[in-house]
Design a protein around this motif. Structure first.
Motif, mmCIF file in Angstrom:
data_model
loop_
_atom_site.group_PDB
_atom_site.id
_atom_site.type_symbol
_atom_site.label_atom_id
_atom_site.label_comp_id
_atom_site.label_asym_id
_atom_site.label_seq_id
_atom_site.Cartn_x
_atom_site.Cartn_y
_atom_site.Cartn_z
ATOM 1 N N LEU A 121 18.912 -2.565 23.989
ATOM 2 C CA LEU A 121 20.289 -3.029 24.131
ATOM 3 C C LEU A 121 20.577 -4.248 23.270
ATOM 4 C CD1 LEU A 121 20.543 -2.705 28.021
ATOM 5 C CD2 LEU A 121 21.407 -1.098 26.315
ATOM 6 N N VAL A 122 19.617 -5.175 23.158
ATOM 7 C CA VAL A 122 19.874 -6.418 22.433
ATOM 8 C C VAL A 122 19.155 -6.486 21.093
ATOM 9 C CG1 VAL A 122 20.227 -7.629 24.604
ATOM 10 C CG2 VAL A 122 17.976 -7.718 23.524
ATOM 11 N N GLY A 123 18.232 -5.564 20.830
ATOM 12 C CA GLY A 123 17.526 -5.577 19.563
ATOM 13 C C GLY A 123 16.420 -6.614 19.517
ATOM 14 N N PRO A 124 15.802 -6.793 18.345
ATOM 15 C CA PRO A 124 14.589 -7.604 18.248
ATOM 16 C C PRO A 124 14.788 -9.099 18.102
ATOM 17 C CG PRO A 124 15.074 -6.626 16.125
ATOM 18 C CD PRO A 124 16.111 -6.086 17.087
ATOM 19 N N ARG A 125 15.936 -9.536 17.600
ATOM 20 C CA ARG A 125 16.032 -10.922 17.146
ATOM 21 C C ARG A 125 15.870 -11.946 18.263
ATOM 22 N NH1 ARG A 125 22.467 -11.370 15.549
ATOM 23 N NH2 ARG A 125 23.299 -10.262 17.370
ATOM 24 N N PHE A 126 16.319 -11.611 19.502
ATOM 25 C CA PHE A 126 16.195 -12.555 20.607
ATOM 26 C C PHE A 126 14.887 -12.396 21.371
ATOM 27 C CE2 PHE A 126 20.903 -11.952 20.309
ATOM 28 C CZ PHE A 126 21.187 -13.227 19.832
ATOM 29 N N LEU A 127 14.128 -11.340 21.061
ATOM 30 C CA LEU A 127 12.952 -11.040 21.865
ATOM 31 C C LEU A 127 11.635 -11.470 21.233
ATOM 32 C CD1 LEU A 127 13.849 -7.526 23.311
ATOM 33 C CD2 LEU A 127 13.776 -9.698 24.518
ATOM 34 N N VAL A 128 11.588 -11.596 19.904
ATOM 35 C CA VAL A 128 10.323 -11.973 19.263
ATOM 36 C C VAL A 128 9.772 -13.294 19.826
ATOM 37 C CG1 VAL A 128 9.231 -12.696 17.100
ATOM 38 C CG2 VAL A 128 10.659 -10.648 17.147
ATOM 39 N N PRO A 129 10.561 -14.368 19.905
ATOM 40 C CA PRO A 129 9.989 -15.632 20.421
ATOM 41 C C PRO A 129 9.452 -15.548 21.852
ATOM 42 C CG PRO A 129 12.020 -16.064 19.222
ATOM 43 C CD PRO A 129 11.937 -14.573 19.396
ATOM 44 N N PRO A 130 10.225 -14.999 22.831
ATOM 45 C CA PRO A 130 9.664 -14.968 24.189
ATOM 46 C C PRO A 130 8.462 -14.042 24.338
ATOM 47 C CG PRO A 130 11.774 -13.826 24.131
ATOM 48 C CD PRO A 130 11.630 -14.536 22.823
ATOM 49 N N VAL A 131 8.453 -12.923 23.617
ATOM 50 C CA VAL A 131 7.301 -12.020 23.706
ATOM 51 C C VAL A 131 6.074 -12.685 23.087
ATOM 52 C CG1 VAL A 131 6.345 -9.799 22.973
ATOM 53 C CG2 VAL A 131 8.718 -9.930 23.753
ATOM 54 N N GLN A 132 6.251 -13.282 21.917
ATOM 55 C CA GLN A 132 5.106 -13.901 21.247
ATOM 56 C C GLN A 132 4.589 -15.103 22.032
ATOM 57 O OE1 GLN A 132 5.209 -13.736 17.057
ATOM 58 N NE2 GLN A 132 4.074 -15.616 16.750
ATOM 59 N N SER A 355 25.272 -6.072 17.175
ATOM 60 C CA SER A 355 24.846 -6.551 18.492
ATOM 61 C C SER A 355 23.332 -6.574 18.650
ATOM 62 C CB SER A 355 25.461 -5.676 19.595
ATOM 63 O OG SER A 355 24.968 -4.347 19.526
ATOM 64 N N THR A 356 22.621 -5.730 17.903
ATOM 65 C CA THR A 356 21.160 -5.652 18.056
ATOM 66 C C THR A 356 20.390 -6.323 16.928
ATOM 67 O OG1 THR A 356 21.029 -3.516 16.898
ATOM 68 C CG2 THR A 356 21.357 -3.462 19.298
ATOM 69 N N GLY A 357 21.016 -6.515 15.777
ATOM 70 C CA GLY A 357 20.301 -7.097 14.643
ATOM 71 C C GLY A 357 19.236 -6.183 14.072
ATOM 72 N N SER A 358 19.425 -4.871 14.192
ATOM 73 C CA SER A 358 18.423 -3.908 13.728
ATOM 74 C C SER A 358 18.498 -3.727 12.213
ATOM 75 C CB SER A 358 18.624 -2.555 14.419
ATOM 76 O OG SER A 358 17.778 -1.575 13.846
#
Length: 394
Positions: A121-132, A355-358
């Motif tokens: 839904l939100v794509g990768p750009r907001f998720l890389v920092p919290p996952v890493q 919206s997702t930055g894909s």
């Protein structure tokens, strides 16, 4: 004693001259510059005799022409910096090392599920920092974990690393994507889990295919399918999808079509359980990939039929992949010179890309833009180009 590299050439019945021809063809596809024929012949002899190790470019070329992985060819993998070089430090080295226990593992699993649910839904750009940011904790747990609890930690580590690889792939960073996916394979090998290893091999194949290395990609896909009868249906389906994509890149249209059909049958029959490695691998997903193959072989009418039907069954939670499907539909309509339909599908895909930055959606929309260049003075197409230019920063 023959090296694996020399054995690969002899197994194909090639002379060194024929190998040079194949290397030059591959170099042109991959954008790699080769030396003169005389110098190339000397290099090949030294590589095959084990007197010199091929560099990164030569490794990519040999994998391409032999359609095999670097490991299968006896090549050393390109040296990459340790992931720990770029990861945040632990809060304080004076604190005791955390111990793996059900509470910590439960926390990591719960956070992982939330991230995977949010990602389409939100794509990768907001998720890389919290996952890493979770990786240092997992690394620390691995240092001390033993017995059954170690297997649990390794499985968590494999899922996080593979997911990070995917996030980087969707941002367009193939190098980071492959680095993290290789890390996931390290965990999977220690576990000895054939399904997890297969899934990660096909992910590596996808990264190689998107980077244009079709021979390397099909070698990795074959590795994913080595023990195919032991695999869950959805994992086997998604691995077949990877092989079909590689076959399409190599121009093997009939082979790709047969492989996509087999993958679709498995996806339709698969019973996806909670915690499945590939819950997204539905028949609609396979159809979208098959349609992309049809576009590659200039069969836009087939692609339109497939993609239109696929979109009617698309899961609401897979928004990012729906955007890619729409972008490919826009490409198909553009190939047919149906400007209005191409714009309508492309406009929807742009909204999802924003919206997702894909980067994958954006790359597909770049193909649409090229195909619609003759109509750039139309108001709709001018607006389409403006929005794409804004997203690309141009």
């Amino acid at each position: 004693m023959k090296t694996k590299l020399q054995a690969a050439r002899i197994a194909r019945g090639w002379s060194q001259v024929e190998l040079m021809d194949a290397l030059e063809d591959a170099a042109e596809r991959l954008g790699i510059e080769l030396p003169s024929r005389s110098s190339l012949k000397t290099q090949i002899s030294m590589f095959e005799n084990g007197r010199r190790a091929p560099g990164a470019d030569y490794q990519a070329l040999f994998s391409e022409v032999y359609q095999a992985t670097r490991v299968e060819l006896g090549l050393e993998l390109e040296t990459a910096p340790s992931q720990l070089d770029s990861l945040p430090s632990l809060p304080s080295p004076r604190l005791p090392t955390p111990k793996a226990n059900p509470e910590i593992l439960g926390y990591l699993k719960s956070v992982f599920v939330q991230h995977t649910q949010a990602e389409p839904l939100v794509g990768p750009r907001f998720l890389v920092p919290p996952v890493q940011s979770q990786v240092p904790l997992i690394e620390e747990l691995c240092k001390e974990a033993r017995g059954d609890v170690r297997e649990d930690v390794l499985r968590v580590g494999a899922r996080y690393a593979e997911f990070l690889g995917w996030l980087h792939q969707d941002t367009g960073d193939s190098r980071e994507a492959m680095l993290w996916t290789n890390r996931a394979l390290d965990y999977a090998f220690e576990l000895g889990d054939p399904a997890l290893s297969s899934y990660i091999f096909q992910r590596r194949s996808n990264i190689a295919a998107e980077a244009g290395q079709a021979g390397y990609a099909i070698g990795l896909a074959k590795a994913a399918l080595r023990d195919d009868r032991k695999l869950p249906g959805e994992v086997r389906a998604v691995a077949l999808r990877a092989r079909a994509n590689s076959e399409a890149l190599l121009g093997q249209a009939d082979d790709a079509a047969r492989t996509f059909d087999e993958a679709r049958s498995l996806a339709e029959a698969a019973s996806v359980e909670p915690g499945s490695l590939a819950p997204y691998c539905s028949a609609s997903y396979i159809d979208m990939e098959a349609a992309n193959s049809a576009l590659r072989f200039q069969r836009p009418e087939e692609a339109v039929r497939t993609l239109e039907a696929s979109l009617t069954q698309w899961p609401a939670e897979q928004e990012r992949d729906r955007g890619l499907c729409l972008a490919r539909l826009a490409t198909a309509y553009a190939q047919l010179e149906d400007v209005e339909a191409a714009y309508n599908a492309g406009a929807q895909a742009i909204a999802i890309a924003q919206s997702t930055g894909s980067a994958r959606i954006l790359a597909e929309l770049g193909r649409v833009q090229d195909l619609l260049s003759r109509w750039s003075k139309l108001v709709e197409i001018a607006e389409f180009n403006r929005q794409l230019g804004t997203m690309k920063g141009s």
